[in-house]
Design an enzyme around this catalytic site. Structure first.
Site: not given
Ligand SMILES: [Zn+2]
Length: 882
Positions: A289-290, A324-325, A347
């Site tokens: 994912a981004m 997270h994203e 991150e």
């Molecule tokens: Zn990330």
């Protein structure tokens, strides 16, 4: 549980000067000159889906801080048709593209005055098959099964320059206004909402609103025949965007996103800053994912949940990845690391925040613990903590903060150290400072740096100010130096003595290092947990302990260090292991196995503990054991000791399976199903004939009626059946893979084919990597997957060498450097290391060097480990037989 830290911390308030400085645009690393910066882009892209290229134009407002005679920005695999500055065209000669430097230089025939200017460019480029820049993804449409193509972008770390010329370094923030021309039946999505649409020749022109100042790697553009579902939360429009016919499968993600948005709005103290947030499912082109601002892209299987056919693990992965994203929307997007040497800020933090949020809303999933334990890569999300610690113990390690010079090096930074060591350090710090104080520090940091960039020093500064504790003194030891410590616990009458040293595996003459370790510990029989900051090489715990009391250090496996107990302490602890939490048991297992790897203890040290911790049917405990057994089983491929080991390992796992059996009991906890799947997979791998027969029977009934096998068991049953498949079974699984429109199912069918141990079938499976059957990036991943099974890594390597060029063309920016070396860690003879070394010398680029060194070290380790493991195993078996 709160950790009580000692008041002595107040003594260390002297503030140390960080080795790293706080953010300053002028001194931030990078290639582009800092005297001219963009402030606003207006970009128009017209893709041609037939020819797989595009034309584009842009105007960029720039600000010159001093008079200049040239502009230097980034562009790659692109042609520039024209350029003008303030309306004055530049000659063709003045426009210089440098493919190697990935730059576009405009040499001006005059001196550009200080102040604002407008640059206009017309250009063209290509649409890629892999997730780099603007890419296309082919897929079979749900319901109709027709073949379709959609467009997406993947710019992190350095690929925005493939779609439009730009200052493609994170500290050059600017506003972006995007316009795209697409076919009439397409929906286009970008960071900001659509502002206007208008018919043009060949389709329609979609114009998006202007974004706030942001880094170029966060720009996104997706277009295709799309569906969506929407909701609103805290004034933000949330959507799940999918290919036609799949939107309803986004329901779970949509509900999760709404929950998570509210949590983060509160946690960060700054509400989500854009008017909308789209979560977009893409059926290929890239994995994972981004976090593009306002338009997060996901590989379909980590966003879409089909209640009829998806597994519980898929559901858990969706929540975790969305969390997270979404954390990145603040930590990464609103506040961005200045340069790629600080990637961990993005991150490590997003990984920590994502887990914290997932755990908060789903306490039964045991999120923290299960993310610590290594598992089969196809069944986990991201890098497990223990995997990070295993690489962090080697000679090939790098610190969390590492210098990054070239674009290719930026791609190398996305590894287990950046994500998981980063996350673990943050978790230790939170536990050390206390949850509320830590959150206040984060609020302060976000408020102070929003719409700007930072270095790690800025974070330590905010946390130090809020907490009054010397964060800037403790933390850099963990981020600026490599490796981590082992804490040795020794009893001396009523005193517990501690000593720290660097923990290493297969590492000759490691430089000695020292850390400030925020330890946590518990004396069994006492309710309160305690904290102690181990600052020196040696120290004693402040409280006395009576001689027969067990002590457990590193509670809940939350710390990033190993613990080695002396004999007396170990025996006391193991005798009372049933009183420890699941996380503490897993922590003991993980450390015991690491001590065996490091040659500090024999295999029996680990196996003896295994005998004591099984029985309570805890998923993470079994996952750790199964992962270790899988490693040993693969290492022993072709060795006469293997059948004896398999027998021993089956005897450990089988009683748990006999308790849970195949069928879910009414009202059993959802984690029991996950345990059941783990045990079937583990026993299947270990050649349990009863389990293999059971899987085959269920596979047959699945073929006639899929609802007979619950979704949670399908990937496992296919994996076992695929492993022992004959040609006919292989074909049946392959047909299922070809037919399905579900990315999740496709993945486990092809992985089942990758499990095959028959060399003929291995050959057939790896041949699929060259076909269009799987999304490009996934297709090439079949090779490391097959190699990892350890049965015939040489077949994979032969095939890869013959087809390297085609395979590399399927990799995205993050995959390409490590691809060849990634096929090697599953060899265990020194001659194989030499083979890779020879190949690398003549065939691999400089940026693959780190991955090659890592693989060579791993082969060396396995060769050495195998030699001592076999006699230790035999000794253990004989001792048991007596
Ligand atoms: Zn990330």
């Amino acid at each position: 549980m709160r950790h009580l830290f000692l008041a002595v911390f107040a003594m260390f308030l002297s503030s140390r000067v960080n080795a790293e400085s706080r953010f300053d645009f002028a001194t931030t690393p990078g290639k582009l000159p800092k005297d001219v910066r963009p402030t606003e882009y207006s970009i128009r892209i017209a893709p041609d889906l037939e020819k797989l290229n595009f034309t584009g134009s842009e105007t960029v407002r720039v600000h010159a801080q001093k008079p200049v005679t040239r502009l230097v920005l980034n562009a790659l695999e692109m042609e520039i048709a024209s350029a003008s500055l303030d309306g004055r065209p530049l000659s063709e000669k003045a426009i210089v593209l440098d493919e190697k430097q990935q730059t576009l230089t405009l040499n001006l025939p005059y001196e550009l005055a200080t102040g604002d200017h407008e640059l206009a460019l017309a250009f063209s480029g290509k649409i890629n098959a892999q997730g780099q820049g603007l890419f296309y993804a082919g897929y079979q449409e749900q319901v109709t099964n027709e073949k379709k193509v959609m467009l997406g972008t993947q710019f992190e770390a350095t690929d925005a320059r493939r779609m439009f010329p730009c200052w493609d370094e994170p500290s050059f923030r600017a506003r972006f206004q995007l316009t795209v021309v697409v076919p009439e039946n397409f929906t286009a999505v970008s960071n900001m909402p659509v502002e206007g649409e208008e018919k043009v020749a060949g389709g329609k022109e979609v114009r998006f609103a202007t974004s706030p100042p942001m880094s170029s790697y966060l720009v996104v553009l997706v277009a295709g025949e799309l569906d969506s579902i929407a909701a609103e939360k805290d004034g933000v429009k949330l959507r799940i965007v999918t290919t036609k016919g799949k939107a309803e499968m986004g329901r779970y993600a949509l509900e999760s996103a709404a929950t998570i948005l509210q949590y983060y709005n509160d946690y960060f103290g700054v509400p989500y800053p854009l008017p909308k947030l789209d979560l977009i499912a893409i059926p290929g082109g890239f994995g994972g994912a981004m976090e593009n601002w306002g338009g997060i892209t996901y590989y379909e299987s980590v966003l879409l949940f089909d209640p009829e056919n998806s597994s519980t693990e898929t559901k858990q992965a969706i929540f975790a990845v969305v969390a997270h994203e979404m954390a990145h929307q603040w930590f990464g997007d609103l506040v961005t690391m200045a340069w790629w040497d600080n990637l961990w800020l993005n991150e490590g933090f997003a990984s920590w925040m994502g887990s914290k949020c997932t755990d908060h809303f789903n306490p039964k999933w045991n999120e923290w613990l299960r993310r610590n334990v290594p598992r089969d890569p196809s069944r986990r999300i991201g890098f497990p903590k223990d995997t990070a610690m295993q690489s962090d113990a080697r000679s090939t390690v790098h610190p969390v903060q590492q210098p990054i010079v070239t674009e290719a090096e930026a791609g190398n930074a996305f590894d287990e150290i950046t994500y998981r060591k980063g996350q673990s350090i943050i978790r230790m710090l939170e536990s050390f400072l206390g949850e509320d104080v830590f959150r206040d520090g984060i609020r302060k940091y976000i408020a102070a740096h929003k719409y700007s960039n930072t270095t790690t020093a800025d974070l330590w500064e905010a946390l130090t100010e809020v907490s009054g504790k010397p964060v800037g003194e403790i933390a850099p030891g963990w981020t600026e130096q490599p490796g981590f410590p082992v804490v040795k616990v020794e009893r001396d009458k009523n005193t517990i003595k501690l000593a720290q040293e660097r923990f290493t595996v297969h590492f000759l003459d490691p430089p000695a290092l020292q850390w400030q370790i925020p330890l946590t510990y518990l004396t069994l029989d006492q309710p309160a947990t305690s904290g102690f900051l181990l600052r020196e090489r040696n120290a004693s715990l402040p409280s006395e302990l009576s001689a027969n009391k067990a002590i457990k250090v590193n509670l809940e496996d939350a710390g990033y260090y190993r613990v080695e107990y002396d004999r007396a302490s170990w025996d006391l602890l193991v005798a009372q292991v049933s009183r420890l939490s699941e996380a503490d048991r897993v922590n003991l297992l993980i450390d015991a196995w690491a001590l065996v790897q490091a040659n500090r203890k024999p295999l029996g040290h680990y196996l003896g503990l295994v005998d004591k911790v099984v029985g309570d049917d805890q998923v993470a405990v079994y996952d750790q054991i199964i992962d270790t057994f899988t490693f040993i089983n693969r290492l022993l491929a072709g060795d006469p000791a293997r059948p004896r080991f398999q027998q021993l390992a089956r005897a450990v796992l089988r009683p748990a399976f006999d308790r849970v059996r195949w069928k879910a009991k009414p009202g059993e906890p959802s984690m029991t199903m996950i345990l059941r799947a783990s045990l079937i997979r583990g026993l299947g791998l270990l050649n349990d004939s009863d389990i293999i027969a059971g899987c085959r029977g269920r596979f047959d009934s699945f073929l006639s009626n899929p609802t007979t096998v619950p979704p949670d068991l399908r990937p496992t049953i296919f994996a076992v059946v695929g492993r022992y498949a004959d040609s006919g079974t292989w074909k049946k699984i392959h047909e299922l893979g070809l037919k399905t429109t579900s990315t999740e199912e496709k993945q486990y069918y092809y992985e089942a084919l990758g499990n095959a141990i028959d060399p003929k079938l291995i050959g057939r499976t790896i041949g699929l990597a060259l076909t269009e059957e799987l999304p490009t990036s996934r297709a090439a991943l079949l090779l490391p997957f097959v190699a990892r099974q350890g049965e015939h890594p040489e077949l994979v390597w032969e095939f890869a060498q013959e087809n390297m060029k085609t395979l590399l063309a399927k990799q995205d920016a993050l995959g390409v450097n490590g691809f060849a070396a990634g096929l090697f860690p599953f060899f265990s003879a020194l001659k194989d290391a030499e083979m890779l070394e020879r190949y690398a010398k003549t065939n691999l680029p400089e940026q693959a060097r780190k991955a090659v060194a890592k693989a060579i070290d791993e082969i060396g380790f396995r060769a050495e480990f195998k030699q001592r493991l076999v006699p230790q195993l035999n000794a253990w078996i004989e001792q048991g037989a007596r």
